[in-house]
Design a protein around this motif. Structure first.
Motif, PDB file in Angstrom:
ATOM      1  N   THR A   1      -7.856  -8.542  14.267  1.00 32.28           N
ATOM      2  CA  THR A   1      -6.497  -7.986  14.379  1.00 32.28           C
ATOM      3  C   THR A   1      -6.472  -6.454  14.476  1.00 32.28           C
ATOM      4  O   THR A   1      -5.581  -5.900  15.115  1.00 32.28           O
ATOM      5  CB  THR A   1      -5.628  -8.435  13.194  1.00 32.28           C
ATOM      6  OG1 THR A   1      -6.363  -8.234  11.977  1.00 32.28           O
ATOM      7  CG2 THR A   1      -5.253  -9.899  13.319  1.00 32.28           C
ATOM      8  N   GLY A   2      -7.443  -5.769  13.865  1.00 33.91           N
ATOM      9  CA  GLY A   2      -7.441  -4.303  13.910  1.00 33.91           C
ATOM     10  C   GLY A   2      -7.721  -3.749  15.299  1.00 33.91           C
ATOM     11  O   GLY A   2      -7.496  -2.570  15.568  1.00 33.91           O
ATOM     12  N   LEU A   3      -8.250  -4.586  16.183  1.00 35.77           N
ATOM     13  CA  LEU A   3      -8.561  -4.136  17.544  1.00 35.77           C
ATOM     14  C   LEU A   3      -7.390  -4.387  18.496  1.00 35.77           C
ATOM     15  O   LEU A   3      -7.337  -3.833  19.587  1.00 35.77           O
ATOM     16  CB  LEU A   3      -9.815  -4.850  18.078  1.00 35.77           C
ATOM     17  CG  LEU A   3     -11.054  -4.820  17.176  1.00 35.77           C
ATOM     18  CD1 LEU A   3     -12.237  -5.489  17.866  1.00 35.77           C
ATOM     19  CD2 LEU A   3     -11.424  -3.389  16.803  1.00 35.77           C
ATOM     20  N   VAL A   4      -6.449  -5.250  18.070  1.00 37.86           N
ATOM     21  CA  VAL A   4      -5.299  -5.576  18.912  1.00 37.86           C
ATOM     22  C   VAL A   4      -4.383  -4.353  18.991  1.00 37.86           C
ATOM     23  O   VAL A   4      -4.190  -3.662  17.991  1.00 37.86           O
ATOM     24  CB  VAL A   4      -4.512  -6.772  18.320  1.00 37.86           C
ATOM     25  CG1 VAL A   4      -3.288  -7.096  19.165  1.00 37.86           C
ATOM     26  CG2 VAL A   4      -5.410  -7.992  18.217  1.00 37.86           C
TER      27      VAL A   4
ATOM     28  N   GLY B   1      -7.792 -16.170  12.993  1.00 36.65           N
ATOM     29  CA  GLY B   1      -8.297 -14.897  12.506  1.00 36.65           C
ATOM     30  C   GLY B   1      -9.801 -14.711  12.659  1.00 36.65           C
ATOM     31  O   GLY B   1     -10.564 -15.677  12.762  1.00 36.65           O
ATOM     32  N   HIS B   2     -10.204 -13.437  12.689  1.00 37.44           N
ATOM     33  CA  HIS B   2     -11.629 -13.075  12.803  1.00 37.44           C
ATOM     34  C   HIS B   2     -11.795 -11.716  12.125  1.00 37.44           C
ATOM     35  O   HIS B   2     -12.418 -10.826  12.665  1.00 37.44           O
ATOM     36  CB  HIS B   2     -11.986 -13.026  14.296  1.00 37.44           C
ATOM     37  CG  HIS B   2     -13.442 -12.816  14.608  1.00 37.44           C
ATOM     38  ND1 HIS B   2     -14.442 -13.610  14.115  1.00 37.44           N
ATOM     39  CD2 HIS B   2     -14.061 -11.895  15.395  1.00 37.44           C
ATOM     40  CE1 HIS B   2     -15.609 -13.189  14.590  1.00 37.44           C
ATOM     41  NE2 HIS B   2     -15.401 -12.139  15.356  1.00 37.44           N
ATOM     42  N   SER B   3     -11.182 -11.565  10.950  1.00 33.20           N
ATOM     43  CA  SER B   3     -11.144 -10.333  10.154  1.00 33.20           C
ATOM     44  C   SER B   3     -10.221  -9.289  10.775  1.00 33.20           C
ATOM     45  O   SER B   3      -9.668  -9.513  11.857  1.00 33.20           O
ATOM     46  CB  SER B   3     -12.545  -9.740   9.934  1.00 33.20           C
ATOM     47  OG  SER B   3     -12.935  -8.915  11.025  1.00 33.20           O
ATOM     48  N   HIS B   4     -10.085  -8.148  10.077  1.00 28.67           N
ATOM     49  CA  HIS B   4      -9.249  -7.062  10.600  1.00 28.67           C
ATOM     50  C   HIS B   4     -10.085  -5.981  11.283  1.00 28.67           C
ATOM     51  O   HIS B   4      -9.707  -5.459  12.316  1.00 28.67           O
ATOM     52  CB  HIS B   4      -8.410  -6.449   9.471  1.00 28.67           C
ATOM     53  CG  HIS B   4      -7.452  -5.407   9.957  1.00 28.67           C
ATOM     54  ND1 HIS B   4      -6.411  -5.692  10.823  1.00 28.67           N
ATOM     55  CD2 HIS B   4      -7.385  -4.065   9.727  1.00 28.67           C
ATOM     56  CE1 HIS B   4      -5.745  -4.575  11.100  1.00 28.67           C
ATOM     57  NE2 HIS B   4      -6.317  -3.579  10.448  1.00 28.67           N
TER      58      HIS B   4
ATOM     59  N   GLU C   1      -9.447  -7.587   4.029  1.00 26.67           N
ATOM     60  CA  GLU C   1      -9.763  -7.982   5.411  1.00 26.67           C
ATOM     61  C   GLU C   1      -9.046  -9.282   5.784  1.00 26.67           C
ATOM     62  O   GLU C   1      -8.438  -9.395   6.848  1.00 26.67           O
ATOM     63  CB  GLU C   1     -11.268  -8.203   5.585  1.00 26.67           C
ATOM     64  CG  GLU C   1     -12.092  -6.956   5.737  1.00 26.67           C
ATOM     65  CD  GLU C   1     -11.979  -6.312   7.111  1.00 26.67           C
ATOM     66  OE1 GLU C   1     -11.589  -6.992   8.077  1.00 26.67           O
ATOM     67  OE2 GLU C   1     -12.258  -5.114   7.214  1.00 26.67           O
ATOM     68  N   ILE C   2      -9.154 -10.262   4.882  1.00 28.17           N
ATOM     69  CA  ILE C   2      -8.579 -11.587   5.180  1.00 28.17           C
ATOM     70  C   ILE C   2      -7.052 -11.503   5.166  1.00 28.17           C
ATOM     71  O   ILE C   2      -6.389 -11.954   6.112  1.00 28.17           O
ATOM     72  CB  ILE C   2      -9.092 -12.633   4.164  1.00 28.17           C
ATOM     73  CG1 ILE C   2     -10.618 -12.766   4.265  1.00 28.17           C
ATOM     74  CG2 ILE C   2      -8.430 -13.989   4.398  1.00 28.17           C
ATOM     75  CD1 ILE C   2     -11.259 -13.548   3.133  1.00 28.17           C
ATOM     76  N   ASN C   3      -6.502 -10.899   4.113  1.00 26.88           N
ATOM     77  CA  ASN C   3      -5.038 -10.835   3.989  1.00 26.88           C
ATOM     78  C   ASN C   3      -4.411 -10.068   5.139  1.00 26.88           C
ATOM     79  O   ASN C   3      -3.404 -10.497   5.705  1.00 26.88           O
ATOM     80  CB  ASN C   3      -4.641 -10.152   2.671  1.00 26.88           C
ATOM     81  CG  ASN C   3      -4.957 -11.025   1.478  1.00 26.88           C
ATOM     82  OD1 ASN C   3      -5.222 -12.214   1.635  1.00 26.88           O
ATOM     83  ND2 ASN C   3      -4.955 -10.442   0.301  1.00 26.88           N
ATOM     84  N   THR C   4      -5.004  -8.914   5.491  1.00 31.63           N
ATOM     85  CA  THR C   4      -4.430  -8.090   6.556  1.00 31.63           C
ATOM     86  C   THR C   4      -4.450  -8.839   7.879  1.00 31.63           C
ATOM     87  O   THR C   4      -3.463  -8.833   8.624  1.00 31.63           O
ATOM     88  CB  THR C   4      -5.220  -6.764   6.688  1.00 31.63           C
ATOM     89  OG1 THR C   4      -5.264  -6.146   5.403  1.00 31.63           O
ATOM     90  CG2 THR C   4      -4.561  -5.825   7.678  1.00 31.63           C
TER      91      THR C   4
ATOM     92  N   VAL D   1      -4.872 -22.453  10.118  1.00 31.79           N
ATOM     93  CA  VAL D   1      -5.846 -22.764   9.069  1.00 31.79           C
ATOM     94  C   VAL D   1      -7.268 -22.515   9.572  1.00 31.79           C
ATOM     95  O   VAL D   1      -8.236 -22.845   8.907  1.00 31.79           O
ATOM     96  CB  VAL D   1      -5.708 -24.223   8.579  1.00 31.79           C
ATOM     97  CG1 VAL D   1      -4.329 -24.441   7.961  1.00 31.79           C
ATOM     98  CG2 VAL D   1      -5.963 -25.214   9.709  1.00 31.79           C
ATOM     99  N   HIS D   2      -7.360 -21.946  10.769  1.00 28.26           N
ATOM    100  CA  HIS D   2      -8.673 -21.695  11.375  1.00 28.26           C
ATOM    101  C   HIS D   2      -9.032 -20.213  11.271  1.00 28.26           C
ATOM    102  O   HIS D   2      -8.154 -19.349  11.233  1.00 28.26           O
ATOM    103  CB  HIS D   2      -8.657 -22.131  12.842  1.00 28.26           C
ATOM    104  CG  HIS D   2      -8.445 -23.601  13.000  1.00 28.26           C
ATOM    105  ND1 HIS D   2      -9.472 -24.505  13.014  1.00 28.26           N
ATOM    106  CD2 HIS D   2      -7.298 -24.331  13.111  1.00 28.26           C
ATOM    107  CE1 HIS D   2      -8.993 -25.725  13.137  1.00 28.26           C
ATOM    108  NE2 HIS D   2      -7.664 -25.658  13.204  1.00 28.26           N
ATOM    109  N   TYR D   3     -10.348 -19.928  11.253  1.00 26.17           N
ATOM    110  CA  TYR D   3     -10.840 -18.549  11.110  1.00 26.17           C
ATOM    111  C   TYR D   3     -12.283 -18.559  11.592  1.00 26.17           C
ATOM    112  O   TYR D   3     -12.897 -19.635  11.683  1.00 26.17           O
ATOM    113  CB  TYR D   3     -10.813 -18.151   9.622  1.00 26.17           C
ATOM    114  CG  TYR D   3     -10.582 -16.689   9.320  1.00 26.17           C
ATOM    115  CD1 TYR D   3      -9.296 -16.172   9.243  1.00 26.17           C
ATOM    116  CD2 TYR D   3     -11.664 -15.818   9.101  1.00 26.17           C
ATOM    117  CE1 TYR D   3      -9.074 -14.825   8.941  1.00 26.17           C
ATOM    118  CE2 TYR D   3     -11.449 -14.485   8.799  1.00 26.17           C
ATOM    119  CZ  TYR D   3     -10.141 -13.990   8.711  1.00 26.17           C
ATOM    120  OH  TYR D   3      -9.931 -12.667   8.418  1.00 26.17           O
ATOM    121  N   SER D   4     -12.846 -17.398  11.940  1.00 25.65           N
ATOM    122  CA  SER D   4     -14.303 -17.349  12.148  1.00 25.65           C
ATOM    123  C   SER D   4     -14.858 -16.057  11.563  1.00 25.65           C
ATOM    124  O   SER D   4     -14.164 -15.036  11.528  1.00 25.65           O
ATOM    125  CB  SER D   4     -14.684 -17.519  13.623  1.00 25.65           C
ATOM    126  OG  SER D   4     -14.486 -16.334  14.343  1.00 25.65           O
TER     127      SER D   4
END
Ligand SMILES: [Zn+2]
Length: 299
Positions: free
Chosen positions: A107-110, A212-215, A231-234, A248-251
Protein backbone atom coordinates in the motif's frame (compact mmCIF):
# COMPACT_ATOMS: atom_id res chain seq x y z
CA UNK A 1 10.52 -24.58 -18.24
CA UNK A 2 7.10 -26.09 -18.92
CA UNK A 3 5.10 -24.83 -15.98
CA UNK A 4 2.16 -27.10 -16.85
CA UNK A 5 4.42 -30.04 -15.88
CA UNK A 6 4.12 -28.90 -12.26
CA UNK A 7 0.34 -29.43 -12.17
CA UNK A 8 -0.86 -32.49 -10.20
CA UNK A 9 -4.19 -34.03 -9.30
CA UNK A 10 -5.09 -33.63 -5.61
CA UNK A 11 -2.53 -30.81 -5.29
CA UNK A 12 -2.77 -27.11 -5.92
CA UNK A 13 -0.10 -25.09 -7.71
CA UNK A 14 0.03 -21.34 -7.02
CA UNK A 15 1.99 -19.33 -9.58
CA UNK A 16 3.73 -16.10 -8.54
CA UNK A 17 4.19 -13.15 -10.90
CA UNK A 18 5.24 -9.53 -10.32
CA UNK A 19 4.83 -7.70 -13.62
CA UNK A 20 3.94 -8.13 -17.28
CA UNK A 21 5.28 -5.55 -19.72
CA UNK A 22 5.71 -4.89 -23.38
CA UNK A 23 9.39 -5.29 -24.45
CA UNK A 24 11.76 -2.62 -23.08
CA UNK A 25 15.38 -1.79 -23.75
CA UNK A 26 17.15 -2.28 -20.41
CA UNK A 27 20.47 -4.17 -20.34
CA UNK A 28 20.65 -4.93 -16.63
CA UNK A 29 17.31 -3.98 -15.16
CA UNK A 30 14.80 -6.85 -15.04
CA UNK A 31 17.60 -9.46 -15.33
CA UNK A 32 15.72 -11.50 -12.73
CA UNK A 33 12.68 -11.46 -15.05
CA UNK A 34 10.49 -9.89 -12.41
CA UNK A 35 8.47 -8.54 -15.34
CA UNK A 36 7.59 -10.93 -18.17
CA UNK A 37 6.87 -10.03 -21.77
CA UNK A 38 3.12 -9.93 -22.45
CA UNK A 39 3.32 -12.56 -25.22
CA UNK A 40 5.20 -14.98 -22.96
CA UNK A 41 2.74 -14.38 -20.10
CA UNK A 42 -0.22 -15.13 -22.40
CA UNK A 43 1.56 -18.28 -23.60
CA UNK A 44 2.14 -19.52 -20.03
CA UNK A 45 -1.49 -18.83 -19.03
CA UNK A 46 -2.87 -20.64 -22.10
CA UNK A 47 -0.63 -23.68 -21.53
CA UNK A 48 -1.66 -23.90 -17.86
CA UNK A 49 -5.32 -23.61 -18.81
CA UNK A 50 -4.97 -26.30 -21.48
CA UNK A 51 -3.57 -28.78 -18.91
CA UNK A 52 -5.23 -27.73 -15.63
CA UNK A 53 -8.12 -25.91 -13.98
CA UNK A 54 -7.76 -22.29 -12.83
CA UNK A 55 -9.18 -21.51 -9.37
CA UNK A 56 -9.00 -18.50 -7.04
CA UNK A 57 -7.12 -18.06 -3.76
CA UNK A 58 -10.58 -18.02 -2.13
CA UNK A 59 -11.26 -21.49 -3.58
CA UNK A 60 -7.95 -22.60 -2.05
CA UNK A 61 -8.89 -21.15 1.33
CA UNK A 62 -12.24 -22.96 1.23
CA UNK A 63 -10.53 -26.20 0.25
CA UNK A 64 -8.20 -26.18 3.26
CA UNK A 65 -10.70 -24.70 5.74
CA UNK A 66 -13.93 -26.48 4.74
CA UNK A 67 -12.79 -29.42 2.64
CA UNK A 68 -14.22 -28.10 -0.63
CA UNK A 69 -13.01 -30.40 -3.40
CA UNK A 70 -10.29 -29.32 -5.83
CA UNK A 71 -10.81 -29.71 -9.58
CA UNK A 72 -8.21 -31.77 -11.47
CA UNK A 73 -4.75 -30.16 -11.66
CA UNK A 74 -5.90 -27.01 -9.88
CA UNK A 75 -3.82 -23.86 -10.16
CA UNK A 76 -4.06 -20.22 -9.04
CA UNK A 77 -2.46 -17.05 -10.40
CA UNK A 78 -1.03 -14.43 -8.01
CA UNK A 79 0.81 -11.11 -8.39
CA UNK A 80 2.90 -9.42 -5.68
CA UNK A 81 3.73 -5.73 -5.15
CA UNK A 82 1.07 -3.79 -7.16
CA UNK A 83 2.69 -2.72 -10.44
CA UNK A 84 0.46 -0.69 -12.78
CA UNK A 85 1.09 -3.20 -15.56
CA UNK A 86 -0.91 -5.77 -13.55
CA UNK A 87 -4.00 -3.79 -14.56
CA UNK A 88 -2.95 -2.44 -17.94
CA UNK A 89 -1.17 -5.48 -19.43
CA UNK A 90 -1.84 -8.64 -17.38
CA UNK A 91 -5.52 -8.14 -16.47
CA UNK A 92 -6.82 -7.96 -20.08
CA UNK A 93 -5.04 -11.26 -20.85
CA UNK A 94 -6.45 -12.92 -17.70
CA UNK A 95 -9.98 -11.67 -18.47
CA UNK A 96 -9.77 -12.85 -22.07
CA UNK A 97 -8.65 -16.30 -20.91
CA UNK A 98 -11.22 -16.30 -18.05
CA UNK A 99 -8.53 -17.01 -15.45
CA UNK A 100 -9.04 -15.61 -11.91
CA UNK A 101 -6.14 -13.91 -10.12
CA UNK A 102 -5.14 -12.36 -6.79
CA UNK A 103 -3.16 -9.12 -6.62
CA UNK A 104 -1.20 -8.52 -3.39
CA UNK A 105 -0.57 -4.77 -3.21
CA UNK A 106 2.11 -2.94 -1.16
CA UNK A 107 0.00 0.00 0.00
CA UNK A 108 2.86 2.46 0.64
CA UNK A 109 3.84 2.27 -3.03
CA UNK A 110 0.32 3.04 -4.30
CA UNK A 111 -0.16 6.65 -5.46
CA UNK A 112 3.30 7.66 -4.17
CA UNK A 113 4.69 5.54 -7.02
CA UNK A 114 7.69 4.77 -4.79
CA UNK A 115 10.25 2.21 -5.91
CA UNK A 116 11.29 -0.75 -3.75
CA UNK A 117 14.90 -0.47 -2.44
CA UNK A 118 16.25 -3.06 -4.88
CA UNK A 119 14.60 -1.31 -7.83
CA UNK A 120 16.28 1.97 -6.77
CA UNK A 121 19.63 0.15 -6.79
CA UNK A 122 18.97 -1.57 -10.14
CA UNK A 123 17.96 1.76 -11.64
CA UNK A 124 21.28 3.35 -10.56
CA UNK A 125 23.43 0.39 -11.65
CA UNK A 126 21.68 0.35 -15.06
CA UNK A 127 23.05 3.87 -15.66
CA UNK A 128 26.69 2.99 -14.83
CA UNK A 129 28.39 0.35 -17.07
CA UNK A 130 31.34 0.16 -14.66
CA UNK A 131 32.51 1.45 -11.31
CA UNK A 132 33.07 0.44 -7.73
CA UNK A 133 31.00 0.55 -4.58
CA UNK A 134 31.79 0.52 -0.86
CA UNK A 135 29.18 -1.83 0.58
CA UNK A 136 28.61 -2.71 4.27
CA UNK A 137 30.31 -6.09 3.64
CA UNK A 138 33.24 -4.89 1.50
CA UNK A 139 34.32 -2.98 -1.60
CA UNK A 140 33.19 -4.28 -4.99
CA UNK A 141 34.29 -3.26 -8.50
CA UNK A 142 31.93 -4.10 -11.36
CA UNK A 143 32.00 -3.97 -15.14
CA UNK A 144 29.70 -4.91 -18.03
CA UNK A 145 26.24 -6.43 -17.99
CA UNK A 146 27.30 -9.73 -16.36
CA UNK A 147 29.42 -8.01 -13.71
CA UNK A 148 26.53 -5.74 -12.81
CA UNK A 149 24.08 -8.66 -12.56
CA UNK A 150 26.50 -10.50 -10.21
CA UNK A 151 26.79 -7.36 -8.09
CA UNK A 152 23.00 -6.99 -7.87
CA UNK A 153 22.53 -10.65 -6.93
CA UNK A 154 25.14 -10.25 -4.17
CA UNK A 155 23.38 -7.14 -2.82
CA UNK A 156 20.02 -8.98 -2.82
CA UNK A 157 21.50 -11.91 -0.88
CA UNK A 158 23.30 -9.83 1.77
CA UNK A 159 20.43 -7.43 2.43
CA UNK A 160 17.78 -10.13 2.71
CA UNK A 161 19.92 -12.13 5.16
CA UNK A 162 21.06 -9.26 7.39
CA UNK A 163 18.31 -7.47 9.28
CA UNK A 164 20.78 -4.81 10.51
CA UNK A 165 21.16 -3.34 7.01
CA UNK A 166 18.77 -0.46 6.31
CA UNK A 167 17.79 -1.31 2.75
CA UNK A 168 16.40 2.13 1.83
CA UNK A 169 19.48 3.82 3.30
CA UNK A 170 21.72 1.50 1.31
CA UNK A 171 19.81 2.33 -1.91
CA UNK A 172 20.35 6.07 -1.33
CA UNK A 173 24.02 5.49 -0.48
CA UNK A 174 24.57 3.48 -3.70
CA UNK A 175 22.81 6.11 -5.82
CA UNK A 176 25.10 8.76 -4.31
CA UNK A 177 28.28 6.68 -4.75
CA UNK A 178 27.37 6.17 -8.42
CA UNK A 179 26.66 9.89 -8.90
CA UNK A 180 23.07 9.23 -9.90
CA UNK A 181 20.43 11.76 -8.73
CA UNK A 182 18.65 10.48 -5.61
CA UNK A 183 15.63 8.73 -7.08
CA UNK A 184 12.70 7.39 -5.08
CA UNK A 185 10.01 7.15 -7.76
CA UNK A 186 9.92 6.51 -11.50
CA UNK A 187 7.33 6.30 -14.27
CA UNK A 188 9.27 3.66 -16.20
CA UNK A 189 7.05 0.63 -17.06
CA UNK A 190 9.27 -1.48 -14.76
CA UNK A 191 8.55 0.89 -11.85
CA UNK A 192 5.14 2.44 -12.22
CA UNK A 193 2.76 1.34 -9.45
CA UNK A 194 -1.03 1.23 -9.36
CA UNK A 195 -2.84 4.30 -8.06
CA UNK A 196 -5.81 3.89 -5.71
CA UNK A 197 -8.34 4.33 -8.50
CA UNK A 198 -6.65 1.49 -10.39
CA UNK A 199 -6.60 -0.69 -7.26
CA UNK A 200 -10.36 -0.13 -7.02
CA UNK A 201 -10.79 -1.05 -10.71
CA UNK A 202 -8.99 -4.37 -10.15
CA UNK A 203 -10.98 -5.07 -6.97
CA UNK A 204 -14.30 -4.41 -8.76
CA UNK A 205 -13.66 -7.24 -11.21
CA UNK A 206 -15.49 -10.34 -9.86
CA UNK A 207 -12.76 -12.78 -10.90
CA UNK A 208 -10.00 -10.77 -9.18
CA UNK A 209 -9.06 -10.49 -5.49
CA UNK A 210 -7.03 -7.54 -4.17
CA UNK A 211 -5.21 -8.13 -0.88
CA UNK A 212 -2.39 -6.86 1.33
CA UNK A 213 1.38 -7.20 0.96
CA UNK A 214 2.56 -4.90 3.80
CA UNK A 215 2.84 -1.10 3.67
CA UNK A 216 6.56 -0.54 3.00
CA UNK A 217 7.65 -4.01 1.78
CA UNK A 218 10.09 -4.55 4.65
CA UNK A 219 10.66 -8.17 5.68
CA UNK A 220 8.05 -8.70 8.41
CA UNK A 221 10.18 -11.07 10.51
CA UNK A 222 12.89 -8.37 10.76
CA UNK A 223 10.48 -5.96 12.49
CA UNK A 224 9.88 -5.54 16.23
CA UNK A 225 6.28 -6.26 17.32
CA UNK A 226 5.06 -2.65 17.23
CA UNK A 227 6.37 -2.05 13.69
CA UNK A 228 5.07 -5.41 12.52
CA UNK A 229 1.58 -4.47 13.72
CA UNK A 230 1.90 -1.02 12.14
CA UNK A 231 2.80 -2.58 8.75
CA UNK A 232 -0.21 -4.90 8.82
CA UNK A 233 -2.69 -2.39 10.26
CA UNK A 234 -1.68 0.42 7.91
CA UNK A 235 -1.91 -1.76 4.81
CA UNK A 236 -5.34 -3.16 5.73
CA UNK A 237 -6.68 0.26 6.73
CA UNK A 238 -5.59 1.91 3.48
CA UNK A 239 -6.97 -0.91 1.32
CA UNK A 240 -10.35 -0.47 2.99
CA UNK A 241 -10.40 3.35 3.10
CA UNK A 242 -8.95 4.05 -0.35
CA UNK A 243 -10.31 1.16 -2.41
CA UNK A 244 -13.11 -0.40 -0.34
CA UNK A 245 -11.12 -3.64 -0.13
CA UNK A 246 -11.66 -5.97 2.85
CA UNK A 247 -9.86 -9.24 2.34
CA UNK A 248 -8.82 -12.24 4.40
CA UNK A 249 -5.91 -12.76 2.01
CA UNK A 250 -2.34 -11.41 2.35
CA UNK A 251 1.18 -12.28 1.19
CA UNK A 252 4.54 -11.86 2.95
CA UNK A 253 7.08 -9.41 1.43
CA UNK A 254 9.95 -11.51 -0.03
CA UNK A 255 8.19 -14.62 1.31
CA UNK A 256 11.23 -16.86 1.90
CA UNK A 257 11.32 -19.07 4.98
CA UNK A 258 13.34 -16.58 7.06
CA UNK A 259 10.96 -13.69 6.15
CA UNK A 260 8.07 -14.86 8.34
CA UNK A 261 7.48 -16.89 11.50
CA UNK A 262 4.80 -17.99 13.96
CA UNK A 263 5.01 -14.47 15.45
CA UNK A 264 4.23 -12.90 12.04
CA UNK A 265 1.46 -15.43 11.36
CA UNK A 266 -0.19 -14.78 14.70
CA UNK A 267 -0.11 -10.99 14.09
CA UNK A 268 -1.81 -11.53 10.71
CA UNK A 269 -4.42 -13.88 12.20
CA UNK A 270 -5.24 -11.29 14.86
CA UNK A 271 -6.19 -8.88 12.09
CA UNK A 272 -8.47 -11.43 10.41
CA UNK A 273 -6.11 -12.77 7.74
CA UNK A 274 -6.82 -16.43 6.95
CA UNK A 275 -4.60 -17.23 3.98
CA UNK A 276 -1.04 -16.02 3.29
CA UNK A 277 1.15 -17.83 0.76
CA UNK A 278 4.96 -17.73 0.92
CA UNK A 279 7.35 -17.42 -2.00
CA UNK A 280 9.02 -20.76 -1.27
CA UNK A 281 9.00 -23.03 -4.27
CA UNK A 282 6.63 -25.98 -4.42
CA UNK A 283 3.09 -27.24 -4.83
CA UNK A 284 0.58 -27.87 -2.04
CA UNK A 285 -0.78 -31.27 -1.03
CA UNK A 286 -3.59 -32.27 1.30
CA UNK A 287 -1.62 -31.51 4.48
CA UNK A 288 -0.59 -27.98 3.45
CA UNK A 289 -1.27 -25.03 5.77
CA UNK A 290 -2.86 -21.74 4.61
CA UNK A 291 0.02 -19.70 6.11
CA UNK A 292 2.77 -21.87 4.60
CA UNK A 293 1.44 -22.34 1.07
CA UNK A 294 4.21 -22.66 -1.49
CA UNK A 295 4.27 -20.86 -4.82
CA UNK A 296 6.06 -21.30 -8.13
CA UNK A 297 7.75 -18.15 -9.44
CA UNK A 298 7.32 -17.86 -13.18
CA UNK A 299 10.39 -16.44 -14.94
ZN1 LIG B 1 6.85 -8.32 -2.86
Amino acid sequence: MNYEDRLRDREVAIFLFHGVTHPNACSVRNYTRKHLDADYFAFVIRRLKACGTPISMEDIRLHYEDGRLLPPKAFAITFDDGFENNLTVAAPILLKEKVPATFYVTTGLVDSNLMAWIDRIEYAVELRPQGSLKLPWGERAFQGAEGRKELLSEIRTYVKRDSSINSDGLASDIQQQLNVPLTYASDHPLDRKLDWHQVGTLAAEPSFIVAGHSHTHRILEHLPDAELEWEINTSLKLLEEKAGVRSVHYSYPEGLSFCYSDRVISALKQRGIRCCPSAEDGTNGSSADLFHLKRIMVI
